[in-house]
Design a protein around this motif. Structure first.
Motif, PDB file in Angstrom:
ATOM      1  N   VAL A 125      40.918  43.912  34.037  1.00  9.93           N
ATOM      2  CA  VAL A 125      40.122  44.952  34.700  1.00  9.93           C
ATOM      3  C   VAL A 125      39.698  44.533  36.118  1.00  9.93           C
ATOM      4  O   VAL A 125      39.623  45.375  37.029  1.00  9.93           O
ATOM      5  N   ASP A 126      39.459  43.251  36.351  1.00  5.64           N
ATOM      6  CA  ASP A 126      39.075  42.815  37.710  1.00  5.64           C
ATOM      7  C   ASP A 126      40.243  42.973  38.687  1.00  5.64           C
ATOM      8  O   ASP A 126      40.035  43.291  39.864  1.00  5.64           O
ATOM      9  N   ASP A 127      41.457  42.755  38.212  1.00  8.19           N
ATOM     10  CA  ASP A 127      42.626  42.961  39.079  1.00  8.19           C
ATOM     11  C   ASP A 127      42.778  44.445  39.419  1.00  8.19           C
ATOM     12  O   ASP A 127      43.111  44.802  40.555  1.00  8.19           O
ATOM     13  N   HIS A 128      42.547  45.317  38.420  1.00  9.41           N
ATOM     14  CA  HIS A 128      42.576  46.760  38.688  1.00  9.41           C
ATOM     15  C   HIS A 128      41.530  47.104  39.762  1.00  9.41           C
ATOM     16  O   HIS A 128      41.841  47.750  40.771  1.00  9.41           O
ATOM     17  N   ASN A 129      40.312  46.644  39.564  1.00 13.58           N
ATOM     18  CA  ASN A 129      39.240  47.027  40.493  1.00 13.58           C
ATOM     19  C   ASN A 129      39.433  46.430  41.885  1.00 13.58           C
ATOM     20  O   ASN A 129      39.100  47.075  42.894  1.00 13.58           O
ATOM     21  N   ASP A 130      39.998  45.243  41.964  1.00 13.64           N
ATOM     22  CA  ASP A 130      40.315  44.686  43.296  1.00 13.64           C
ATOM     23  C   ASP A 130      41.362  45.548  44.000  1.00 13.64           C
ATOM     24  O   ASP A 130      41.307  45.738  45.225  1.00 13.64           O
ATOM     25  N   ALA A 131      42.312  46.071  43.227  1.00 13.54           N
ATOM     26  CA  ALA A 131      43.338  46.947  43.813  1.00 13.54           C
ATOM     27  C   ALA A 131      42.704  48.248  44.313  1.00 13.54           C
ATOM     28  O   ALA A 131      43.076  48.759  45.377  1.00 13.54           O
ATOM     29  N   VAL A 132      41.735  48.759  43.559  1.00 12.02           N
ATOM     30  CA  VAL A 132      41.046  49.992  43.990  1.00 12.02           C
ATOM     31  C   VAL A 132      40.358  49.761  45.339  1.00 12.02           C
ATOM     32  O   VAL A 132      40.475  50.581  46.263  1.00 12.02           O
ATOM     33  N   VAL A 133      39.673  48.644  45.473  1.00  8.79           N
ATOM     34  CA  VAL A 133      39.005  48.334  46.750  1.00  8.79           C
ATOM     35  C   VAL A 133      40.053  48.191  47.862  1.00  8.79           C
ATOM     36  O   VAL A 133      39.866  48.698  48.983  1.00  8.79           O
ATOM     37  N   ALA A 134      41.160  47.545  47.552  1.00  5.96           N
ATOM     38  CA  ALA A 134      42.215  47.371  48.568  1.00  5.96           C
ATOM     39  C   ALA A 134      42.764  48.729  49.019  1.00  5.96           C
ATOM     40  O   ALA A 134      43.011  48.937  50.214  1.00  5.96           O
ATOM     41  N   ILE A 135      42.931  49.649  48.078  1.00  5.64           N
ATOM     42  CA  ILE A 135      43.454  50.980  48.443  1.00  5.64           C
ATOM     43  C   ILE A 135      42.417  51.738  49.273  1.00  5.64           C
ATOM     44  O   ILE A 135      42.765  52.402  50.269  1.00  5.64           O
ATOM     45  N   ILE A 136      41.158  51.647  48.888  1.00  2.00           N
ATOM     46  CA  ILE A 136      40.105  52.317  49.661  1.00  2.00           C
ATOM     47  C   ILE A 136      40.110  51.791  51.103  1.00  2.00           C
ATOM     48  O   ILE A 136      39.994  52.561  52.063  1.00  2.00           O
ATOM     49  N   GLU A 137      40.281  50.493  51.267  1.00  6.08           N
ATOM     50  CA  GLU A 137      40.171  49.897  52.608  1.00  6.08           C
ATOM     51  C   GLU A 137      41.484  49.902  53.382  1.00  6.08           C
ATOM     52  O   GLU A 137      41.479  49.929  54.611  1.00  6.08           O
ATOM     53  N   GLN A 138      42.613  49.855  52.675  1.00  6.89           N
ATOM     54  CA  GLN A 138      43.895  49.686  53.377  1.00  6.89           C
ATOM     55  C   GLN A 138      44.917  50.776  53.082  1.00  6.89           C
ATOM     56  O   GLN A 138      45.973  50.823  53.718  1.00  6.89           O
ATOM     57  N   GLY A 139      44.635  51.642  52.079  1.00  7.48           N
ATOM     58  CA  GLY A 139      45.611  52.657  51.690  1.00  7.48           C
ATOM     59  C   GLY A 139      45.656  53.806  52.680  1.00  7.48           C
ATOM     60  O   GLY A 139      44.769  53.966  53.514  1.00  7.48           O
ATOM     61  N   ARG A 140      46.733  54.611  52.555  1.00  9.93           N
ATOM     62  CA  ARG A 140      46.896  55.771  53.435  1.00  9.93           C
ATOM     63  C   ARG A 140      46.406  57.029  52.733  1.00  9.93           C
ATOM     64  O   ARG A 140      46.739  57.256  51.555  1.00  9.93           O
TER      65      ARG A 140
END
Ligand code: NAD
Ligand code: TDX
Length: 331
Positions: A216-231
């Motif tokens: 779950v921490d890997d999922h949530n880190d990906a969510v933060v990455a998408i919020i900050e770096q996603g298009r």
């Protein structure tokens, strides 16, 4: 940044709140959660006083409008999330997952806010066991269960709002999560808490179904990455190359908990049971700096087992309710 987290008292949402409090101390968090059977307010005890917690539904247009207006970003985890329950009583899934998402995107649109919509790989249906293919962002949606059909519906609404109304949204579809604070109705915590109680695990069908597990921490880190770096307007699949069939995964849990590999029972299969999920997360890896940290499922499971062993008070009541529901359908 003021961040509204829907479903923040559930499994993934509460882990998101705890992780973001630690990693993004300048984000001011509000949780909106209906506190259904799936919520556990105790999950948010470690951040008591640091996070605003509002009990209410994403289907309530007035409340949603007021809260969205007061935040910069909405991270939308709230959902009815358990496939087995959706087979018994689909309505709450339609109401929360479809109508709730509609109310949210209307408010996000009115107030021109940023949204990240959380979804699941189950919207793509399933793959054959011997198929080398994995899901990508262009795999056609083909959901099997009432739950996954409502999640696919919600995704389609968000996508349509981005195109037709310029909604500033990103979407992510993640594979099966595991880790602390997951409701004991779900496979891994059901078996761990059962074994702690001296009850033999229950495998649906022949136990051949494959799930692609991610911490779950890997999922949530990906969510933060998408919020900050996603298009904006884009969908990202989240997965950590964690394919295991249910039988092998259970064998690992049994071994870690000191039981023999045959200490389980087969029970009747789930109707419509998806065979295999598998995620190709190349796009996420190419467009963000996200990388999973919990590559070893053995370590992740050992940590999860230790958490359930140390937190019986967190799961005891929920387990009794979940098992009485399973007893009604013979699973
Ligand atoms: P969960 O069931 O543990 O938590 C859901 C939370 O939403 C609960 O706290 C519940 O009270 C809340 N909720 C339900 N209806 C609500 C409503 N009408 N208004 C406000 N809050 C409401 O679910 P989870 O496993 O944490 O899943 C969170 C999200 O992640 C869901 O959108 C799910 O589809 C998605 N997802 C889950 C997984 C997984 O493996 N668990 C994998 C991929 C995606
Ligand atoms: O007792 C069990 N025995 C068993 O064999 C239970 C509860 C499950 N299973 C099987 C069914 C699945 O093949 O284990 C697998 C995992 O089951 P669940 O934990 O119910 O998860 P799944 O149906 O795969 O859906 C989960 O992942 C995707 C989440 O519940 C969803 O919210 C998410 O979208």
């Amino acid at each position: 940044m003021r961040v509204l987290v829907t479903g923040g008292a559930g499994f993934i949402g509460s882990n998101f709140v705890l992780r973001v409090r630690a990693n993004r101390p300048d984000w001011r968090l509000t949780v909106l959660d209906a506190m259904t059977y799936a919520a556990n307010p105790a999950s948010l005890d470690p951040v008591a006083g640091e996070v605003d917690i509002i009990k209410g539904s994403v289907t309530d247009p007035g409340l949603v409008d007021e809260l969205v207006a007061a935040h910069d970003l909405v991270v939308h985890f709230a959902a009815d999330s358990h496939n087995d329950n959706s087979l018994q009583d689909p309505w709450p899934f339609l109401d929360t997952n479809v109508i709730g998402t509609y109310q949210l995107i209307q408010a996000v649109r009115r107030h021109d806010k940023r949204l990240h919509h959380i979804s699941t790989d189950e919207v793509y249906g399933d793959l054959e066991l011997d198929d080398p293919a994995r899901f990508t962002e262009t795999t056609p949606m083909n959901p099997s269960s009432p739950y996954s059909a409502t999640k696919a519906s919600a995704d389609l609404l968000v996508k349509a709002w981005t195109r037709s109304f310029g909604l500033r949204a990103t979407l992510s579809n993640c594979s099966n999560n595991y880790g602390p604070r997951q409701h004991p109705e779900k496979f891994i915590p059901r078996q761990i808490t059962g074994i702690l109680d001296g009850v033999r695990p229950k495998l649906y069908g022949e136990g051949r179904n494959v799930r692609d597990w991610i911490h779950v921490d890997d999922h949530n880190d990906a969510v933060v990455a998408i919020i900050e770096q996603g298009r904006i307007g884009e969908t990202y699949l989240i997965g950590a190359d964690g394919e295991h069939n249910n039988r092998d995964l259970l064998a690992l849990i049994l071994e870690l908990m000191g039981k023999t590999a045959d200490w389980f029972d087969f029970v009747p299969d789930r109707p419509g049971h998806d065979l295999r999920y598998a995620i190709d997360a190349s796009k996420l890896r190419a467009e963000t700096d996200w990388r999973p940290r919990h590559a070893d499922i053995r370590d992740g499971l050992a940590q999860t087992i230790a958490w359930y062993a140390a937190n019986e008070g967190w799961w005891r009541t929920a387990k009794a309710v979940a098992e009485s529901r399973y007893a009604q359908v013979g699973r």
